[in-house]
Structures are given as structure tokens and as C-alpha cells.
Design an enzyme around this catalytic site. Structure first.
Site, PDB file in Angstrom:
ATOM      1  N   LYS A 281       0.821  -1.220   0.000  1.00 20.55           N
ATOM      2  CA  LYS A 281       0.000   0.000   0.000  1.00 20.55           C
ATOM      3  C   LYS A 281       0.845   1.257   0.000  1.00 20.55           C
ATOM      4  O   LYS A 281       0.455   2.276  -0.570  1.00 20.55           O
ATOM      5  CB  LYS A 281      -0.951   0.013   1.206  1.00 20.55           C
ATOM      6  CG  LYS A 281      -2.120  -0.924   1.060  1.00 20.55           C
ATOM      7  CD  LYS A 281      -3.240  -0.565   2.021  1.00 20.55           C
ATOM      8  CE  LYS A 281      -4.448  -1.472   1.815  1.00 20.55           C
ATOM      9  NZ  LYS A 281      -5.481  -1.245   2.819  1.00 20.55           N
TER      10      LYS A 281
ATOM     11  N   LYS B  61     -10.740  -2.811  -4.301  1.00 23.13           N
ATOM     12  CA  LYS B  61     -11.582  -1.614  -4.353  1.00 23.13           C
ATOM     13  C   LYS B  61     -10.890  -0.475  -5.073  1.00 23.13           C
ATOM     14  O   LYS B  61     -11.526   0.397  -5.636  1.00 23.13           O
ATOM     15  CB  LYS B  61     -11.839  -1.115  -2.929  1.00 23.13           C
ATOM     16  CG  LYS B  61     -12.670  -2.004  -2.075  1.00 23.13           C
ATOM     17  CD  LYS B  61     -12.555  -1.523  -0.625  1.00 23.13           C
ATOM     18  CE  LYS B  61     -13.534  -2.240   0.266  1.00 23.13           C
ATOM     19  NZ  LYS B  61     -13.334  -1.882   1.681  1.00 23.13           N
TER      20      LYS B  61
ATOM     21  N   LYS C  85      -4.916  -9.177  -7.034  1.00 19.34           N
ATOM     22  CA  LYS C  85      -6.110  -9.331  -6.197  1.00 19.34           C
ATOM     23  C   LYS C  85      -7.238  -8.422  -6.693  1.00 19.34           C
ATOM     24  O   LYS C  85      -6.969  -7.300  -7.106  1.00 19.34           O
ATOM     25  CB  LYS C  85      -5.703  -8.914  -4.772  1.00 19.34           C
ATOM     26  CG  LYS C  85      -6.539  -9.453  -3.673  1.00 19.34           C
ATOM     27  CD  LYS C  85      -5.943  -9.062  -2.325  1.00 19.34           C
ATOM     28  CE  LYS C  85      -6.015  -7.573  -2.095  1.00 19.34           C
ATOM     29  NZ  LYS C  85      -5.718  -7.152  -0.732  1.00 19.34           N
TER      30      LYS C  85
HETATM   31  P1  AMP Z   1     -11.243  -4.600   3.140  1.00 12.97           P
HETATM   32  O1  AMP Z   1     -12.103  -4.151   2.031  1.00 12.97           O
HETATM   33  O2  AMP Z   1      -9.794  -4.500   2.834  1.00 12.97           O
HETATM   34  O3  AMP Z   1     -11.611  -4.021   4.458  1.00 12.97           O
HETATM   35  O4  AMP Z   1     -11.510  -6.164   3.255  1.00 12.97           O
HETATM   36  C1  AMP Z   1     -12.651  -6.703   3.889  1.00 12.97           C
HETATM   37  C2  AMP Z   1     -12.579  -8.212   3.873  1.00 12.97           C
HETATM   38  O5  AMP Z   1     -12.609  -8.692   2.528  1.00 12.97           O
HETATM   39  C3  AMP Z   1     -11.282  -8.760   4.484  1.00 12.97           C
HETATM   40  O6  AMP Z   1     -11.583  -9.913   5.249  1.00 12.97           O
HETATM   41  C4  AMP Z   1     -10.441  -9.124   3.287  1.00 12.97           C
HETATM   42  O7  AMP Z   1      -9.537 -10.169   3.556  1.00 12.97           O
HETATM   43  C5  AMP Z   1     -11.512  -9.558   2.280  1.00 12.97           C
HETATM   44  N1  AMP Z   1     -11.062  -9.358   0.888  1.00 12.97           N
HETATM   45  C6  AMP Z   1     -10.720  -8.177   0.299  1.00 12.97           C
HETATM   46  N2  AMP Z   1     -10.361  -8.369  -0.982  1.00 12.97           N
HETATM   47  C7  AMP Z   1     -10.477  -9.712  -1.218  1.00 12.97           C
HETATM   48  C8  AMP Z   1     -10.243 -10.546  -2.370  1.00 12.97           C
HETATM   49  N3  AMP Z   1      -9.845 -10.045  -3.538  1.00 12.97           N
HETATM   50  N4  AMP Z   1     -10.475 -11.877  -2.236  1.00 12.97           N
HETATM   51  C9  AMP Z   1     -10.889 -12.396  -1.057  1.00 12.97           C
HETATM   52  N5  AMP Z   1     -11.112 -11.674   0.055  1.00 12.97           N
HETATM   53  C10 AMP Z   1     -10.918 -10.337  -0.018  1.00 12.97           C
END
Ligand code: AMP
Ligand code: TRP
Length: 333
Positions: free
Chosen positions: A114, A201, A198
Site C-alpha cells: 500500500k 476496491k 487481487k
Molecule cells: P477490506 O475491504 O480491505 O476491508 O476487506 C474486507 C474483507 O474482505 C477482508 O476480510 C479481506 O480479507 C476480504 N477481501 C478483500 N479483498 C479480497 C479478495 N480479492 N479476495 C478475497 N477476500 C478479499
């Protein structure tokens, strides 16, 4: 025995299929088991480790709550709240940052990704982000933490922090050392444009992900345009090691169907990608369209969402404030 579940999602907009299949789908199953006590947190303090527009942040907090509920989390059964509403998170993070070691944080790969090339310009919050995450979990004595694969390292750090606190202050088992709950398969959903990246967002290309607010046509179009290779569908699982895009799309299909990768490969072996993509788009529309519609409906009544958060903050605070008082006593305040 029932589990104490805690997990968090950042309100940074564009919640997508990776968030759903990697994390939120799991939250719903855990919420549905009456033996569990679940807490789902909208981690707004984590969100500001990267610059946010204040107006958008407020909307994104509500949209995250709406997504939880639209996906099937029941706010009467689980606590849904936003992190900044409970002061113990920031207090706990400070105390735990005096327990965590620089060497441990220096190993965190997410910070490196990041922060990018210019680490000097990254916020201090981005660096110490995993310590705040540890505070989130440890304040509620969580036994299990459902997350996607990318959070595995942060959870290991949380376990190390808990153990060091218990050792340093000679309070055996005071901080509960939590277990990660990471799905064995499909815990990392990849970009529709690049099977080695990956789904995220923050990807500038909206067609790299299925947003949970996408409508039917958007879903169908994104799957049509998703990157593949020029060969027919793979005949066996081994082929997938070299065909990352095919592996990702088959993984998504399997996860939506609660099926194994092996079965999905068998089903489509040798067929054209277009035939498979049609089926995949059907599955996605079937699963995501109702969630997308419900999110939009819930967002029409902002005060209802705010009430859910307020109620959650009150409940979360009654747990966390007791734990932080004990932590302070132990530390000697
Ligand atoms: P975040 O949006 O970073 O707060 O992520 C929220 C949840 O979604 C966390 O448990 C991440 O590990 C999961 N997550 C985010 N991106 C992915 C992805 N591409 N594949 C699987 N899990 C994800
Ligand atoms: N760091 C997590 C992510 O980006 C979000 C998060 C914050 C979290 N606090 C947490 C996840 C506590 C699980 C438990 O995905």
C-alpha cells in the site's frame, strides 16, 4: 461450543465480489448459527490511514452497513457498529503499540504494497494499522476472526501481540489469542483483468471487479469482457497452475455454487469460454442482483442505518469499555 466472532470491513467504497466471497458470505453463515456471538465492525479508523473525502466516508460507512444487512447479516442477532464510535479502539491501539515490536511490523507485506515506492510519504497510521486491528479483536475476547487470505499475516501479528502482552504483564490468558477463519479455497479472488492481481476496491479499472452494487447488465458485461486465454476450457486441475484467469473464474463459479474446483473443471472441460461465461454470469446475477437491489433500497433510509449503528455502538461500547479498563489497570494506570 459457540464462537465469539469479530471481523471488520473498511468503508472505502466499491465493496466487491472478493469482499463477499472472501469474507462477508462467511459472516452470514456465522451469524446464522445461534451458538455464535458475532460482532461486525465498519472500521472507519482504518479507512483514514489513506486520505478520504469526509462526505464520501460518511456515505461509505452507511453503504458498508447496508451491504452487511443486504447480504443477510441480522442486526438483531449480531452487533454491527462503526469503530470510531467506541473510544476503546484508539486507546487500546496505543497501549498495544507499546507492546508490538518494530521488527514485527516491518515484515507486514500489506504495508509495503500500500505504501508503494514512496514509504516516507505513507501515513504513520498506515504503518501501525495492524496494531489497531489487533486492538479491535482483543477488546472483545474474540475466539475466531473470519477474513480473506490477505489478512492472514495481520492475524498472526495479533496473536503475537496478545501473547506478548500476557507474558510481559504476567496475566496468563487475559487477552484471548484468536484463531483465523480463512476459507480453504477461494479465499483470494483475483481481478477480472489480471489473474495475478487481487480484486481490489482501489483498482482504477471498474471492470476489474464485480461491485456488490452492480446491476444485471453491468455484471453480464463485465463477465463478457473478463480476460481469458485463447485455449478451450481446461481439462484438468493441473492446467490451472498456468492459466490464472481460468482458475479465478472457475474459482468464483465454484464458490458461488458451493462446489469444488475439481467438479467445476469437470463440468466445463473442453468447452468454449463463452459457454462457461454465460453460466457464470447467470450464477452471479442470481446471487448478486438481489444484494445490489437491497443495498440501494436500504440506502434510501439513511436514518434507519444510522440507528442500527448507534445501537451497535452502545452494545459494543459496553463490552469494550470494561476490557480497556482492565487493560489500563494491568498496565499500571
Ligand atoms: P477490506 O475491504 O480491505 O476491508 O476487506 C474486507 C474483507 O474482505 C477482508 O476480510 C479481506 O480479507 C476480504 N477481501 C478483500 N479483498 C479480497 C479478495 N480479492 N479476495 C478475497 N477476500 C478479499
Ligand atoms: N484490516 C482488515 C482489512 O483490511 C479490516 C479489519 C480491521 C479487520 N480490523 C479488523 C478484520 C479486525 C478482522 C478483524 O480487510
Amino acid at each position: 461450543m459457540g464462537k465469539k466472532i469479530f471481523s471488520g470491513v473498511q468503508p472505502t467504497g466499491n465493496l466487491h465480489l472478493g469482499n463477499y466471497l472472501g469474507a462477508i458470505k462467511n459472516f452470514v453463515d456465522l451469524n446464522n448459527d445461534d451458538d455464535n456471538k458475532c460482532i461486525f465492525c465498519v472500521v472507519d479508523l482504518h479507512a483514514i490511514t489513506i486520505k478520504q473525502d469526509p462526505k464520501e466516508l460518511k456515505n461509505n460507512i452507511r453503504e458498508t452497513v447496508a451491504t452487511f444487512i443486504a447480504s443477510g447479516i441480522d442486526p438483531k442477532k449480531s452487533i454491527i457498529f462503526n469503530q470510531s464510535g467506541v473510544a476503546a479502539h484508539a486507546e487500546g491501539a496505543w497501549i498495544l503499540s507499546c507492546v508490538a515490536r518494530m521488527g514485527w511490523l516491518n515484515r507486514m507485506t500489506q504495508f509495503k504494497e500500500k505504501a508503494g515506492k514512496d514509504k516516507e510519504k505513507a501515513s504513520i497510521g498506515l504503518y501501525s494499522y495492524p496494531v489497531l486491528m489487533a486492538a479491535d479483536i482483543l477488546l472483545y475476547d474474540a475466539t475466531h476472526v473470519p477474513v480473506g487470505d490477505d489478512q492472514k499475516q495481520h492475524l498472526e501479528l495479533c496473536r503475537d501481540i496478545a501473547q506478548k502482552f500476557n507474558n510481559d504483564f504476567e496475566v496468563e490468558n487475559f487477552l484471548q489469542v484468536p484463531e483465523p477463519l480463512i476459507q480453504k479455497e477461494f479465499s483470494r479472488i483475483m481481478s477480472l483483468k489480471d489473474g495475478s492481481k487481487k480484486m481490489s476496491k482501489s483498482d482504477l479499472s471498474d471492470s476489474s471487479r464485480i461491485n456488490l452494487t452492480d446491476d444485471k447488465d453491468q455484471i453480464i458485461n463485465k463477465i463478457k469482457k473478463a480476460k481469458t486465454d485463447s485455449l478451450p476450457m481446461p481439462k484438468n486441475i493441473k492446467e490451472l497452475d498456468e492459466r490464472l484467469e481460468a482458475k479465478n473464474l472457475l474459482g468464483i463459479y465454484s464458490s458461488l455454487n458451493n462446489s469444488t474446483l475439481e467438479n467445476s473443471v469437470k463440468n466445463f472441460a473442453g468447452k468454449n469460454f463463452s459457454q462457461f461465461k454465460e453460466k457464470l454470469a447467470d450464477e452471479l446475477v442470481h446471487k448478486i442482483e438481489p444484494i445490489s437491489n437491497e443495498i440501494k433500497k436500504l440506502l434510501e433510509d439513511k436514518s434507519h442505518l444510522d440507528e442500527i449503528l448507534l445501537d451497535g455502538v452502545e452494545k459494543a461500547n459496553s463490552i469494550a469499555s470494561k476490557k480497556i479498563e482492565r487493560i489500563k489497570e494491568i498496565v499500571g494506570f
